[in-house]
Motif scaffolding. Structure first.
Motif, PDB file in Angstrom:
ATOM      1  N   ALA A   1     -21.479  -6.621   6.989  1.00 18.26           N
ATOM      2  CA  ALA A   1     -20.613  -7.816   6.566  1.00 18.26           C
ATOM      3  C   ALA A   1     -20.828  -8.907   7.641  1.00 18.26           C
ATOM      4  O   ALA A   1     -20.807 -10.136   7.225  1.00 18.26           O
ATOM      5  CB  ALA A   1     -19.012  -7.221   6.650  1.00 18.26           C
ATOM      6  N   ALA A   2     -21.076  -8.647   8.729  1.00 17.50           N
ATOM      7  CA  ALA A   2     -21.230  -9.657   9.939  1.00 17.50           C
ATOM      8  C   ALA A   2     -22.772 -10.316   9.906  1.00 17.50           C
ATOM      9  O   ALA A   2     -22.974 -11.295   9.940  1.00 17.50           O
ATOM     10  CB  ALA A   2     -21.116  -8.961  11.398  1.00 17.50           C
ATOM     11  N   ALA A   3     -23.621  -9.524   9.164  1.00 10.46           N
ATOM     12  CA  ALA A   3     -25.162  -9.932   9.103  1.00 10.46           C
ATOM     13  C   ALA A   3     -25.562 -10.468   7.657  1.00 10.46           C
ATOM     14  O   ALA A   3     -26.805 -10.678   7.826  1.00 10.46           O
ATOM     15  CB  ALA A   3     -26.009  -8.665   9.712  1.00 10.46           C
ATOM     16  N   ARG A   4     -24.451 -10.385   6.757  1.00  7.98           N
ATOM     17  CA  ARG A   4     -25.155 -10.588   5.436  1.00  7.98           C
ATOM     18  C   ARG A   4     -25.670 -11.898   5.309  1.00  7.98           C
ATOM     19  O   ARG A   4     -26.591 -12.068   4.148  1.00  7.98           O
ATOM     20  CB  ARG A   4     -23.803 -10.612   4.484  1.00  7.98           C
ATOM     21  CG  ARG A   4     -22.983 -11.637   4.550  1.00  7.98           C
ATOM     22  CD  ARG A   4     -21.730 -11.475   3.361  1.00  7.98           C
ATOM     23  NE  ARG A   4     -20.905 -10.528   3.533  1.00  7.98           N
ATOM     24  CZ  ARG A   4     -20.829  -9.395   2.590  1.00  7.98           C
ATOM     25  NH1 ARG A   4     -21.596  -9.595   1.457  1.00  7.98           N
ATOM     26  NH2 ARG A   4     -19.824  -8.407   2.917  1.00  7.98           N
ATOM     27  N   VAL A   5     -25.452 -12.861   6.068  1.00 10.97           N
ATOM     28  CA  VAL A   5     -26.074 -14.219   5.949  1.00 10.97           C
ATOM     29  C   VAL A   5     -27.574 -14.274   6.381  1.00 10.97           C
ATOM     30  O   VAL A   5     -28.338 -15.494   5.837  1.00 10.97           O
ATOM     31  CB  VAL A   5     -25.606 -15.331   6.879  1.00 10.97           C
ATOM     32  CG1 VAL A   5     -24.020 -15.439   6.488  1.00 10.97           C
ATOM     33  CG2 VAL A   5     -25.369 -14.938   8.409  1.00 10.97           C
ATOM     34  N   LEU A   6     -28.041 -13.409   7.160  1.00 10.35           N
ATOM     35  CA  LEU A   6     -29.344 -13.154   7.218  1.00 10.35           C
ATOM     36  C   LEU A   6     -30.326 -12.596   6.150  1.00 10.35           C
ATOM     37  O   LEU A   6     -29.805 -11.304   5.644  1.00 10.35           O
ATOM     38  CB  LEU A   6     -29.741 -12.521   8.670  1.00 10.35           C
ATOM     39  CG  LEU A   6     -29.266 -12.948  10.084  1.00 10.35           C
ATOM     40  CD1 LEU A   6     -29.632 -12.051  10.931  1.00 10.35           C
ATOM     41  CD2 LEU A   6     -29.833 -14.294  10.027  1.00 10.35           C
ATOM     42  N   PRO A   7     -31.408 -13.148   5.453  1.00 15.98           N
ATOM     43  CA  PRO A   7     -32.176 -12.457   4.667  1.00 15.98           C
ATOM     44  C   PRO A   7     -32.579 -11.124   4.951  1.00 15.98           C
ATOM     45  O   PRO A   7     -33.114 -10.889   6.410  1.00 15.98           O
ATOM     46  CB  PRO A   7     -33.510 -13.486   4.375  1.00 15.98           C
ATOM     47  CG  PRO A   7     -32.890 -14.803   4.845  1.00 15.98           C
ATOM     48  CD  PRO A   7     -31.947 -14.508   6.013  1.00 15.98           C
ATOM     49  N   GLY A   8     -32.628 -10.223   4.251  1.00 17.28           N
ATOM     50  CA  GLY A   8     -33.115  -8.845   4.506  1.00 17.28           C
ATOM     51  C   GLY A   8     -31.971  -7.835   4.983  1.00 17.28           C
ATOM     52  O   GLY A   8     -32.272  -6.696   4.885  1.00 17.28           O
TER      53      GLY A   8
END
Length: 321
Positions: A195-202
């Motif tokens: 949920a915190a990292a969803r903006v990063l591709p992959g």
């Protein structure tokens, strides 16, 4: 030093995707991909921190955002109290707020899923089943681990009628493996980090890999106790059509990566862990965890330096008419 850290972060982001996933033991794979998600979440947090503390001090940000609203539309300043400067500063908080909302939403979804599963069990349970399972009604072939804290293995009446004894034992042991290995807690951790990292591709791929290795671990747990991988493969196939939807509080037999798991169950040689791959995987997990801790330790210093910069002499407002 900065370039070395950046190079290490780039290498750590690429390396997990180069490891053949079947060359790792399941729990090593879990450690690698959970660490990948933690590293991604930490990077997103640091970027948001930098946006809040450093970007507003840049000249470009001041030129772009320091519009004097009161000079352009006096109504806003007179009646609503809006200031172009304050609006520009508030814009810098948007990334941090977006991360916070995403994490809180994920926690709410997990809490609601747990509550829904508890209510479903209390409403659908018919009694005690084989191997300390709970029998639920329904013609579908359902064998699942339900719940997060105090999870239970559930089996449907349809599964009891359809599966033979070996298949039933293999399916129940698979779900028992999820509970014994504390997989529900690992799933919750992975989903919060995602949920915190969803903006990063992959990041979605990293979460999918985490789920795959958790299912592999439950598969291997069942095979170790039954010695019958074919029975487990058979029950996974039978449950694939009717299986319970996988989620943070409910894990069915056919939840993730069924074709790949079936291939490893039917070809036990391919499921053997490679020594070099295992050493590389454990070393990579250690490096990823070290990077996460290094960034966590550096975060207070970054914040302190940014706050000190914000407390310096303020630049004169730039008013655009």
């Amino acid at each position: 030093m900065t370039l070395l850290l950046v190079a290490a972060l780039v290498a750590a982001a690429i390396a997990p995707h180069l490891l053949p996933r079947s060359s790792l033991s399941p729990m090593t794979g879990v450690a690698v991909w959970l660490s990948v998600l933690a590293l991604r979440a930490m990077l997103v947090f640091l970027v948001a921190l930098a946006v809040v503390l450093y970007v507003p001090a840049t000249q470009l940000f001041q030129v772009v955002t320091h519009w004097c609203v009161h000079a352009i539309v006096p109504f806003f300043a007179t009646h609503l109290g809006f200031s172009g400067h304050r609006l520009g500063d508030a814009a810098a908080l948007v990334p941090g707020l977006a991360i916070g909302i995403s994490v809180i939403s994920a926690l709410f979804v997990i809490w609601r899923a747990g509550r829904t599963v508890r209510r479903w069990l209390s409403r659908s349970a018919l009694g005690a089943g084989p191997r300390q399972s709970v029998i639920i009604g329904g013609p579908e072939v359902v064998v699942a681990a339900a719940g997060i804290r105090g999870a239970s293995v559930v089996v449907s009446t349809g599964a009891l009628a359809t599966l033979d004894e070996d298949e039933l034992v293999a399916g129940l042991e698979h779900e028992r493996g999820h509970i014994v290995r504390r997989h529900p807690y690992l799933v919750v951790t992975g989903r919060v980090l995602f949920a915190a990292a969803r903006v990063l591709p992959g990041s979605a791929e990293a979460l999918a890999q985490l789920h795959f290795h958790l299912e592999r671990d439950a598969d291997e747990y069942a095979v170790e106790r039954t010695g019958n991988p074919l029975a487990l493969a058979s029950v996974i196939c039978k449950a694939a059509r009717d299986d319970a939807q996988a989620g943070p509080a409910l894990a069915g037999l056919a939840g993730h990566a069924v074709p790949a798991r079936l291939g490893l169950l039917l070809n036990r040689r391919a499921a053997r862990t490679g020594l070099l791959g295992e050493i590389g995987g454990r070393g990579l997990a250690a490096v990823l965890i070290a990077l996460v801790f290094a960034l966590a330790v550096a975060a207070p210093s970054i914040a302190e330096a940014g706050i000190a910069g914000m407390q310096g002499p303020a630049a004169a407002p730039i008013c655009h008419r």
